[in-house]
Write a protein that holds these residues in place. Structure first.
Motif, mmCIF file in Angstrom:
data_model
loop_
_atom_site.group_PDB
_atom_site.id
_atom_site.type_symbol
_atom_site.label_atom_id
_atom_site.label_comp_id
_atom_site.label_asym_id
_atom_site.label_seq_id
_atom_site.Cartn_x
_atom_site.Cartn_y
_atom_site.Cartn_z
ATOM 1 N N UNK A 124 -6.445 30.945 11.490
ATOM 2 C CA UNK A 124 -7.804 30.711 11.006
ATOM 3 C C UNK A 124 -8.190 29.274 11.307
ATOM 4 N N UNK A 125 -9.480 29.000 11.183
ATOM 5 C CA UNK A 125 -10.003 27.683 11.529
ATOM 6 C C UNK A 125 -9.339 26.549 10.773
ATOM 7 N N UNK A 126 -8.970 26.786 9.528
ATOM 8 C CA UNK A 126 -8.340 25.744 8.727
ATOM 9 C C UNK A 126 -7.005 25.311 9.335
ATOM 10 N N UNK A 127 -6.273 26.262 9.910
ATOM 11 C CA UNK A 127 -4.988 25.936 10.539
ATOM 12 C C UNK A 127 -5.190 25.137 11.814
ATOM 13 N N UNK A 128 -6.258 25.457 12.569
ATOM 14 C CA UNK A 128 -6.545 24.689 13.776
ATOM 15 C C UNK A 128 -6.880 23.240 13.430
ATOM 16 N N UNK A 129 -7.656 23.057 12.358
ATOM 17 C CA UNK A 129 -7.983 21.704 11.939
ATOM 18 C C UNK A 129 -6.749 20.972 11.424
ATOM 19 N N UNK A 130 -5.890 21.698 10.762
ATOM 20 C CA UNK A 130 -4.641 21.097 10.281
ATOM 21 C C UNK A 130 -3.787 20.634 11.456
ATOM 22 N N UNK A 131 -3.728 21.452 12.495
ATOM 23 C CA UNK A 131 -2.977 21.085 13.698
ATOM 24 C C UNK A 131 -3.597 19.859 14.356
ATOM 25 N N UNK A 132 -4.920 19.846 14.472
ATOM 26 C CA UNK A 132 -5.603 18.703 15.079
ATOM 27 C C UNK A 132 -5.325 17.424 14.284
ATOM 28 N N UNK A 133 -5.342 17.534 12.973
ATOM 29 C CA UNK A 133 -5.080 16.373 12.121
ATOM 30 C C UNK A 133 -3.657 15.866 12.296
ATOM 31 N N UNK A 159 3.140 10.511 20.024
ATOM 32 C CA UNK A 159 2.253 11.090 21.034
ATOM 33 C C UNK A 159 1.455 9.964 21.663
ATOM 34 N N UNK A 160 1.391 9.932 22.993
ATOM 35 C CA UNK A 160 0.621 8.889 23.669
ATOM 36 C C UNK A 160 -0.883 9.099 23.473
ATOM 37 N N UNK A 161 -1.342 10.328 23.733
ATOM 38 C CA UNK A 161 -2.756 10.652 23.569
ATOM 39 C C UNK A 161 -2.902 12.166 23.541
ATOM 40 N N UNK A 162 -4.071 12.613 23.038
ATOM 41 C CA UNK A 162 -4.315 14.053 23.055
ATOM 42 C C UNK A 162 -5.811 14.341 23.030
ATOM 43 N N UNK A 163 -6.177 15.485 23.620
ATOM 44 C CA UNK A 163 -7.582 15.901 23.689
ATOM 45 C C UNK A 163 -7.704 17.314 23.153
ATOM 46 N N UNK A 164 -8.640 17.506 22.224
ATOM 47 C CA UNK A 164 -8.933 18.845 21.726
ATOM 48 C C UNK A 164 -10.423 19.161 21.833
ATOM 49 N N UNK A 165 -11.219 18.122 22.181
ATOM 50 C CA UNK A 165 -12.658 18.302 22.348
ATOM 51 C C UNK A 165 -13.111 17.620 23.640
ATOM 52 N N UNK A 166 -14.201 18.104 24.208
ATOM 53 C CA UNK A 166 -14.749 17.471 25.411
ATOM 54 C C UNK A 166 -15.724 16.360 25.034
ATOM 55 N N UNK A 167 -16.385 15.781 26.028
ATOM 56 C CA UNK A 167 -17.291 14.658 25.774
ATOM 57 C C UNK A 167 -18.493 15.046 24.909
ATOM 58 N N UNK A 168 -18.803 16.347 24.883
ATOM 59 C CA UNK A 168 -19.915 16.826 24.055
ATOM 60 C C UNK A 168 -19.441 17.240 22.664
ATOM 61 N N UNK A 169 -18.184 16.878 22.331
ATOM 62 C CA UNK A 169 -17.582 17.186 21.037
ATOM 63 C C UNK A 169 -17.421 18.684 20.804
ATOM 64 N N UNK A 170 -17.282 19.421 21.902
ATOM 65 C CA UNK A 170 -17.046 20.865 21.812
ATOM 66 C C UNK A 170 -15.548 21.133 21.918
ATOM 67 N N UNK A 172 -12.126 22.391 23.074
ATOM 68 C CA UNK A 172 -11.572 22.827 24.350
ATOM 69 C C UNK A 172 -10.770 24.111 24.157
ATOM 70 N N UNK A 173 -10.820 25.037 25.131
ATOM 71 C CA UNK A 173 -10.019 26.255 25.009
ATOM 72 C C UNK A 173 -8.520 25.964 25.097
ATOM 73 N N UNK A 174 -8.182 24.907 25.835
ATOM 74 C CA UNK A 174 -6.790 24.486 25.942
ATOM 75 C C UNK A 174 -6.696 23.006 25.568
ATOM 76 N N UNK A 175 -5.848 22.706 24.621
ATOM 77 C CA UNK A 175 -5.665 21.329 24.189
ATOM 78 C C UNK A 175 -4.653 20.634 25.093
ATOM 79 N N UNK A 176 -4.761 19.314 25.180
ATOM 80 C CA UNK A 176 -3.916 18.533 26.082
ATOM 81 C C UNK A 176 -3.239 17.395 25.308
#
Length: 275
Positions: A124-133, A159-170, A172-176
């Motif tokens: 669920x969305x809450x778990x995705x946000x937890x992972x992002x955090x 972690x050196x760096x990570x991306x979960x959103x693009x420049x438009x703050x949308x 991403x289907x695949x996180x990096x």
């Protein structure tokens, strides 16, 4: 982004020695050691420290500024960043499992769905946000490990760096995610503990999951004082409360088949591993 490197110990302070150390890092394999899909691995220095503590999730996380983290055995850990807990450890365990499939410094790609599913968190969305955090928290860290085998590091981030959103703050289907080459120094084959992934992710975040990792790093665990385990867990509990929760955690480790038996005598904890 500039990569962090290992610092020379006090015995090797010349520029020539520092260059030799840099050459040693460059000469090391750029891949992490192998382990099966059914396992996850972590350096002993981390499992035997309170870097990933087991405070109650209802307690606010502290920001630590160059704080020395409790550690059992040889070594020292100095940490700067938001407090890390057992959910962060679970995320890092699986991330490093994915990272071993690419050369260090390269991008690790995954869908948030697949990652959350492997953690056995609700989809669920809450778990995705937890992972992002968790990932954001581990990126904003500075950790120095020091021991006889590795010398010392300067400001290594998990972690050196990570991306979960693009420049438009949308989203991403695949996180990096990018993990630094220096992790190869920590993940030395002889100082690495492999853990059963199904067992680890089935354990509730807390004392049981923390001690599962700690005792996994010992084939034949030696008796340890309760007050030492309090420091290792970094739970913040009073000793009398910790004793109660410790016994519950030990029973859990027996129920999942990790421990064969345990007993506490005069505040000395002795366990026998089943496997």
């Amino acid at each position: 982004m500039q990569h962090n490197t290992m610092l020379p110990t006090d015995d090797y302070s010349s520029s020539e020695s520092f260059e030799q150390i840099l050459q040693s890092i460059a000469a090391r394999p750029k891949f992490l050691p192998e382990w099966p899909e059914t396992q996850r691995a972590m350096p002993n220095e981390i499992l035997r420290s309170a870097l990933f503590n087991c405070r109650n999730r209802n307690q606010a996380r502290q920001f630590l500024k160059d704080a020395e983290i409790a550690m059992i055995g040889d070594g020292q850990v100095i940490y700067r960043g938001e407090e890390l807990r057992q959910d962060d450890e679970l995320v890092w365990l699986h991330l490093m499992h994915l990272a071993k499939k690419v050369s260090l410094g390269s991008c690790v790609c995954f869908t948030p769905y697949s990652f959350v599913k492997m953690l056995a968190w609700p989809i669920k969305g809450q778990s995705y946000e937890r992972l992002r955090t968790c990932l954001s928290r581990m990126q904003a860290t500075a950790i120095r490990f020091q021991s006889k085998r590795i010398g010392s590091f300067v400001s290594v981030s998990l972690i050196l760096k990570f991306r979960s959103r693009n420049d438009a703050n949308e989203n991403l289907p695949r996180w990096e995610v990018w993990v630094g080459e220096e992790m190869r120094l920590l993940f030395d084959e002889e100082f690495l503990t492999r853990m059963n992934w199904e067992t680890r992710r089935s354990l509730p975040d807390g004392i049981a999951s923390k001690l599962y990792g700690y005792w996994s790093s010992h084939r034949k665990p030696f008796p340890v004082k309760t007050e030492t385990l309090v420091k290792l867990c970094g739970s913040g509990m009073a000793l009398r409360h910790f004793r109660i929760e410790l016994k519950k955690a030990l029973d859990v480790l027996v129920s999942v088949g990790f421990l064969d038996s345990w007993h506490v005598q005069e505040d000395l904890v002795t366990v026998t591993r089943k496997y």
